[in-house]
Design an enzyme around this catalytic site. Structure first.
Site, short mmCIF file in Angstrom:
data_model
loop_
_atom_site.label_atom_id
_atom_site.label_comp_id
_atom_site.label_asym_id
_atom_site.label_seq_id
_atom_site.Cartn_x
_atom_site.Cartn_y
_atom_site.Cartn_z
N GLU A 16 0.87 -1.18 0.00
CA GLU A 16 0.00 0.00 0.00
C GLU A 16 0.91 1.23 0.00
O GLU A 16 1.53 1.54 1.02
CB GLU A 16 -0.93 -0.01 1.22
N CYS A 69 -1.76 9.17 2.85
CA CYS A 69 -1.40 8.68 1.50
C CYS A 69 -2.54 8.89 0.52
O CYS A 69 -2.31 8.99 -0.69
CB CYS A 69 -1.00 7.21 1.56
#
Length: 476
Positions: free
Chosen positions: A223, A257
């Site tokens: 990720e 993010c």
């Protein structure tokens, strides 16, 4: 140097021993029941409830200042609520799947797919949402019947200490262990022969983790991040877009993010967006030292962001601080929310992930320009189209690939428990959350059950006329 080498060898040995302990426990009890898995999930949820204030305080200490409300909203609540979702779904997820059988070749036979535990899963956690990004994956790891080792970030020292001191009262080490980063631990951790490895963090570190895991042929879920754009279309109300984008952008001071990295707007709408921002942001953060506004995680990140602002300013960009008073405070590592206009195409703010409270605005005349610009770079972890026209939204979804999408808002696709979360290309690979999370940490094992009588006996050698007739029938 010899002391460093000796310490690393000792750490390698400790990590290997921890993994051996969990693997032995796994082999001794390879298939936890539904009741056992639910008990693990309820224990994880109880830990969160018992320690939510201590977790908030530890994270704030690691940041210098992190809004307790933001920690509760973005970390504690999603983890607690997500466990409730998994508890409701788990029985269905664990049920063997019926699959069809070719009746001509295998009459009376059965096919099933059995979700079974992989074994021991390693989790490497970043500093920005360290509770969410450790305990939410653990929810799916435990739901799938696995054990786990979790390595925390070097920027999460207070939190790591709290987890290492308090979690053993809830889970034994053969079920769950937390590991602190004391220098070089991350690489040693990623070299362990786990049954699966989950990494959340930067693309650069993700490449190193994947290379290390490849030595063991260990499957990896990455990720990562990237430059997630908001795309405000001409038909969408600019004030509403500003209210939603600015909330997400300055949450956790932009250190997310899946934050809005930059925003595209029709050229005629940029001035209105800026004016709305000037009014909206001070109502949310009246001053830089408000406890509701989060610090930048460390000195290096703080200096990197100021350098990016200075570079843009020196090259002709308009840099707008959205709060009265100083634009930053070195003592608290706080940088005021900023908007940047007319940044050069090749400046730091437009070529690297920002990961801070700075929002470049980019103007466009045609949406095709936006699509071409985004597609000309690495695939982002998310895109955020703002439009009330369904065809326009679908065009952007069809033509701009990303890990996920929130329409007419940003970030919140990540908060949907029944949607998978993951990147694509340079923003990551693999998924967790939802049933996909359960599948990621399970072996979906195909099992064929032969009938009492097998017609394939007709096709055993020596081949004769009967075999020829059967094969001619099957291939006609």
């Amino acid at each position: 140097m010899p002391d460093v080498a000796n310490n690393m060898e000792l750490k390698h040995a400790e990590l290997a021993a921890a993994l051996a302990l969990q693997r032995a426990a796994c082999l001794a009890h390879p298939a936890p029941t539904l009741a056992e898995r639910k008990r693990d999930l309820q224990t994880l949820q109880r830990y969160l409830r018992d320690h939510k204030q201590a977790l908030c305080a530890a994270i704030s200490a690691d940041y210098g200042n992190r809004s307790h409300h933001e920690t509760l909203l973005a970390e504690i609540f999603p983890a607690i609520d997500g466990i409730d979702h998994v508890l409701k779904k788990l029985k269905k997820w664990m049920t063997p799947q019926r699959r069809s059988v070719d009746w001509r070749n295998f009459p009376g036979a059965r096919n099933r797919v059995l979700p079974q535990p992989l074994g021991v899963v390693g989790v490497i956690v970043p500093w920005n949402f360290p509770v969410n990004l450790s305990l939410v994956p653990l929810t799916y790891i435990f739901a799938a019947g696995n054990r786990a080792m979790v390595k925390m970030s070097e920027n999460s020292r207070h939190l790591a200490r709290l987890l290492m001191e308090t979690m053993p009262a809830y889970f034994p080490p053969e079920k769950l262990q937390f590991v602190d980063e004391t220098g070089g631990v991350g690489m040693a951790f990623s070299q362990l022969p786990f049954d699966h490895l989950l990494f959340t963090g930067s693309g650069q570190t993700g490449r190193a983790v994947m290379a290390a895991a490849a030595r063991n042929l260990c499957p990896v879920t990455l990720e990562l991040g990237g430059k997630a754009p908001a795309i405000v279309c001409a038909d969408f109300d600019v004030r509403t877009a500003a209210e939603r984008i600015l909330f997400v952008k300055y949450l956790n001071a932009g250190q997310i993010c899946t934050s809005v990295d930059h925003a595209w707007l029709p050229e005629a709408a940029i001035a209105a967006f800026v004016e709305h921002a000037r009014r909206i942001v001070p109502t949310r953060y009246p001053r830089l030292d408000t406890p509701d506004y989060t610090s930048i995680i460390d000195e290096a990140a703080f200096e990197r962001l100021l350098q990016a602002l200075d570079e843009a300013r020196e090259r002709g960009a308009q840099v707008i601080s959205l709060l009265p008073g100083p634009a930053y405070d070195r003592a608290t590592r706080k940088i005021a929310p900023h908007i940047v206009l007319d940044a050069p195409e090749d400046c730091l703010l437009l070529t690297r992930e920002i990961f801070g409270p700075i929002l470049p605005l980019r103007g466009y005349a045609k949406l095709e320009t936006v699509v071409a610009s985004i597609n000309g770079g690495p695939r982002p972890l998310a895109i955020y189209p703002f439009s009330n026209d369904k065809q326009t939204v679908q065009m952007l979804i069809d033509t701009v690939m990303s890990g996920g999408v929130s329409v007419n808002d940003a970030l919140f696709h990540v908060g949907q428990h029944d949607l998978p979360f993951g990147g694509v290309g340079e923003s990551g690979m693999g998924h967790y959350h939802g049933v996909e999370g359960f599948h990621t940490f399970s072996k979906l094992r195909p099992v064929f059950y032969q009938a009492r009588y097998s017609p394939l006996t007709l096709l055993r050698p020596p081949y004769g006329k009967l075999a020829s007739r059967v094969l001619n029938f099957l291939t006609r």
